[in-house]
Structure formats: structure tokens, C-alpha cells
Design a protein around this motif. Structure first.
Motif, short mmCIF file in Angstrom:
data_model
loop_
_atom_site.label_atom_id
_atom_site.label_comp_id
_atom_site.label_asym_id
_atom_site.label_seq_id
_atom_site.Cartn_x
_atom_site.Cartn_y
_atom_site.Cartn_z
N UNK A 43 3.21 6.37 -15.21
CA UNK A 43 1.78 6.28 -14.92
C UNK A 43 1.58 5.41 -13.68
N UNK A 44 0.46 5.63 -13.03
CA UNK A 44 0.14 4.86 -11.83
C UNK A 44 -1.32 4.42 -11.92
N UNK A 45 -1.57 3.22 -11.48
CA UNK A 45 -2.93 2.68 -11.48
C UNK A 45 -3.69 3.27 -10.30
N UNK B 270 -4.92 1.33 -7.27
CA UNK B 270 -3.99 0.92 -6.22
C UNK B 270 -3.57 2.08 -5.32
N UNK B 271 -4.10 3.26 -5.56
CA UNK B 271 -3.68 4.42 -4.76
C UNK B 271 -4.88 5.28 -4.41
N UNK B 272 -5.18 5.35 -3.13
CA UNK B 272 -6.27 6.20 -2.68
C UNK B 272 -5.94 7.67 -2.91
N UNK B 273 -4.66 8.04 -2.86
CA UNK B 273 -4.28 9.43 -3.06
C UNK B 273 -4.51 9.87 -4.50
N UNK B 274 -4.25 9.00 -5.45
CA UNK B 274 -4.51 9.34 -6.85
C UNK B 274 -6.01 9.45 -7.08
N UNK B 275 -6.78 8.57 -6.47
CA UNK B 275 -8.23 8.65 -6.59
C UNK B 275 -8.75 9.96 -6.01
N UNK B 276 -8.21 10.34 -4.85
CA UNK B 276 -8.62 11.59 -4.22
C UNK B 276 -8.26 12.79 -5.10
N UNK B 277 -7.05 12.79 -5.64
CA UNK B 277 -6.62 13.89 -6.52
C UNK B 277 -7.52 13.96 -7.74
#
Length: 87
Positions: free
Chosen positions: A24-26, A29-36
Motif C-alpha cells: 500500500x502507498x499513502x 505522499x504521491x501526486x500520481x496516486x492522487x491523480x489515478x
């Protein structure tokens, strides 16, 4: 119709499908996960929302249109729904 997993198994064989590790990833802390997450949420809203349209639907429409995401169903034999991303 058969689902995507069955189609993949038929095409590539059972020996090639293995998930060795999941992490898992927070998203904070990641703009790419937020975008996805935003893109996936917009697609989900467009495909699955039942009921009155509201501001969330307008946002989903804007995201899908700005990213030129084309949603098509039943374009690949044996797959229930496909999403083509032309970004």
C-alpha cells in the motif's frame, strides 16, 4: 460473458499469473496516486452512478473530457467493459 481474468488465463496460461507482493502507498505522499484516484473515480462515476446528476457528475464529466478519455463497452469479445485511455 467471460470476465477479464478468464480471458487472460486463456491467453497466457495459469502459470504466468502470479501476484508475489502487494504494497500500500499513502496517497498523501504521491501526486500520481492522487491523480489515478481522481481519474478512476471520474470513470466510476460516469459508468456506475444511478440517480440525479449533481456537481460530482459535472466534475467527472470535466475530467473525462479534458483528458479525452473514451469510454466504450463491449468492444473486445469476451470482455464485459473496456476503457480506452487516449491521453
Amino acid at each position: 460473458k467471460r470476465n477479464i481474468e478468464t480471458e487472460f488465463l486463456n491467453a497466457y496460461g495459469a502459470q504466468q499469473i502470479r501476484v508475489e507482493d502487494v504494497a500500500s502507498a499513502d496517497s498523501r505522499k504521491s501526486e500520481f496516486i492522487q491523480l489515478a484516484d481522481i481519474v478512476a473515480g471520474a470513470i466510476n462515476r460516469r459508468i456506475n452512478h444511478i440517480g440525479d446528476r449533481g456537481f460530482k457528475d459535472e466534475m467527472a464529466d470535466m475530467i473525462i473530457e479534458r483528458l479525452q478519455i473514451q469510454l466504450e463497452k463491449d468492444e473486445i469479445p469476451g470482455v464485459d467493459a473496456t476503457t480506452w485511455l487516449y491521453v
